[in-house]
Each structure stands twice: as structure tokens, then as C-alpha cells.
Design a protein around this motif. Structure first.
Motif, PDB file in Angstrom:
ATOM      1  N   ILE A 136     -17.979  13.969 -28.162  1.00  0.00           N
ATOM      2  CA  ILE A 136     -17.685  15.186 -27.406  1.00  0.00           C
ATOM      3  C   ILE A 136     -16.664  16.052 -28.138  1.00  0.00           C
ATOM      4  O   ILE A 136     -16.720  17.282 -28.049  1.00  0.00           O
ATOM      5  CB  ILE A 136     -17.257  14.877 -25.950  1.00  0.00           C
ATOM      6  N   MET A 137     -15.754  15.435 -28.880  1.00  0.00           N
ATOM      7  CA  MET A 137     -14.810  16.236 -29.670  1.00  0.00           C
ATOM      8  C   MET A 137     -15.571  17.078 -30.696  1.00  0.00           C
ATOM      9  O   MET A 137     -15.253  18.251 -30.895  1.00  0.00           O
ATOM     10  CB  MET A 137     -13.785  15.343 -30.371  1.00  0.00           C
ATOM     11  N   LEU A 138     -16.577  16.473 -31.326  1.00  0.00           N
ATOM     12  CA  LEU A 138     -17.421  17.232 -32.262  1.00  0.00           C
ATOM     13  C   LEU A 138     -18.061  18.420 -31.551  1.00  0.00           C
ATOM     14  O   LEU A 138     -18.020  19.551 -32.041  1.00  0.00           O
ATOM     15  CB  LEU A 138     -18.532  16.343 -32.823  1.00  0.00           C
ATOM     16  N   GLY A 139     -18.650  18.139 -30.405  1.00  0.00           N
ATOM     17  CA  GLY A 139     -19.278  19.203 -29.635  1.00  0.00           C
ATOM     18  C   GLY A 139     -18.284  20.272 -29.222  1.00  0.00           C
ATOM     19  O   GLY A 139     -18.558  21.469 -29.330  1.00  0.00           O
ATOM     20  N   ASN A 140     -17.104  19.847 -28.772  1.00  0.00           N
ATOM     21  CA  ASN A 140     -16.083  20.799 -28.332  1.00  0.00           C
ATOM     22  C   ASN A 140     -15.582  21.675 -29.474  1.00  0.00           C
ATOM     23  O   ASN A 140     -15.507  22.899 -29.335  1.00  0.00           O
ATOM     24  CB  ASN A 140     -14.882  20.070 -27.731  1.00  0.00           C
TER      25      ASN A 140
END
Length: 150
Positions: A136-140
Motif C-alpha cells: 500500500i505504501m507503493l500505491g500511496n
């Protein structure tokens, strides 16, 4: 009405580091695919908690939709997206708190917080939790960047 939604912004170096960490931990999810201990619901709660800290509108929308489809209640989703974790189940509380801390420190949690995660969940599950956080950090990081362009 004022927009109260905030976004964390990341430098190019932080974008690269997030990408590197994300791909580095993907192996734990692939390696443990058959023996996965992290449920989809638990993973979605982690992703919603991280997204709330980072303020990614794109990921917030996408993961709200996924969480609803997986059966999470609207109330629970709204609580996570507002940073309210009072009603998170006891067996997930440490992971959710770690996830928020991880996002708040831009991927630099304290050693004590990591050790606590491992103590509570064991190494395998802690790495699965970390993989969900990295995903999710990548996505964020990229969602905030690309979402700001439009």
C-alpha cells in the motif's frame, strides 16, 4: 466546504526507497502463498490504516471499494479512514498501530516497534504484515504523485 483531506508528499529518493522495499518484501507473500496466515480482511484493514496516514485519495477510494466487497462494514472502513482504531480487534491492534507508525515515519519505524510486531505475531506473519504495508505504501506514494497531476 474546505477539503480536510491531506497528503504526505515524498521526494524522488523516498519514491525509489519505497519501490525498493516493496519489491524486496514481495517474496514473502509469494513464498508463503500456500501457507499465508494473513487474511484478506486483515490485509485490507492494514491498507486502509496506512492510506489514512498518507492521505492518498486514489488508494482510499480503491481500497474502500475492495473492503466493502470483502464484507467490511461501512462503519469500520470509515473509522479506519479517519484514524480511529478504538474498535479494532485485539488480535489486530498491534499490527494496525505498527502500520500507522510505519506510514507516519515514511518507512522508518523504530526497532522496538518492529520487535513488538515480531513478538506478537512471529516472524512469518510480521513479514506478511510488512508486505501488506509495503504494497500500500507503493500505491500511496505513486497514487499521491500521479493523482496530484490531474
Amino acid at each position: 466546504m474546505a477539503n480536510l483531506f491531506y497528503k504526505k508528499f515524498y521526494s524522488v529518493q523516498e519514491l525509489y526507497i519505497t519501490l525498493y522495499k516493496g519489491f524486496r518484501t514481495m517474496k514473502y507473500m509469494v513464498k508463503n502463498k500456500k501457507n499465508k496466515t494473513l487474511t484478506t480482511d486483515f490485509s485490507e484493514r492494514i491498507m486502509l490504516a496506512v492510506t489514512e496516514v498518507n492521505g492518498c485519495e486514489v488508494c482510499s477510494y480503491a481500497h474502500t471499494k475492495i473492503a466493502l466487497e470483502k464484507g467490511l462494514s461501512n462503519t469500520e472502513i470509515q473509522m479506519l479512514l479517519s484514524g480511529n482504531v478504538e474498535r479494532v480487534s485485539g488480535d489486530e491492534a498491534v499490527a494496525i498501530a505498527f502500520s500507522q507508525h510505519y506510514a507516519d515515519t515514511k518507512g522508518n519505524p523504530t526497532r522496538d516497534s518492529w520487535n513488538r510486531l515480531v513478538d506478537v505475531y512471529g516472524t512469518t506473519k510480521a513479514l506478511e504484515i510488512l508486505t501488506s504495508i509495503h504494497t500500500i505504501m507503493l500505491g500511496n506514494v505513486y497514487g499521491i504523485s500521479f493523482g496530484s497531476i490531474s
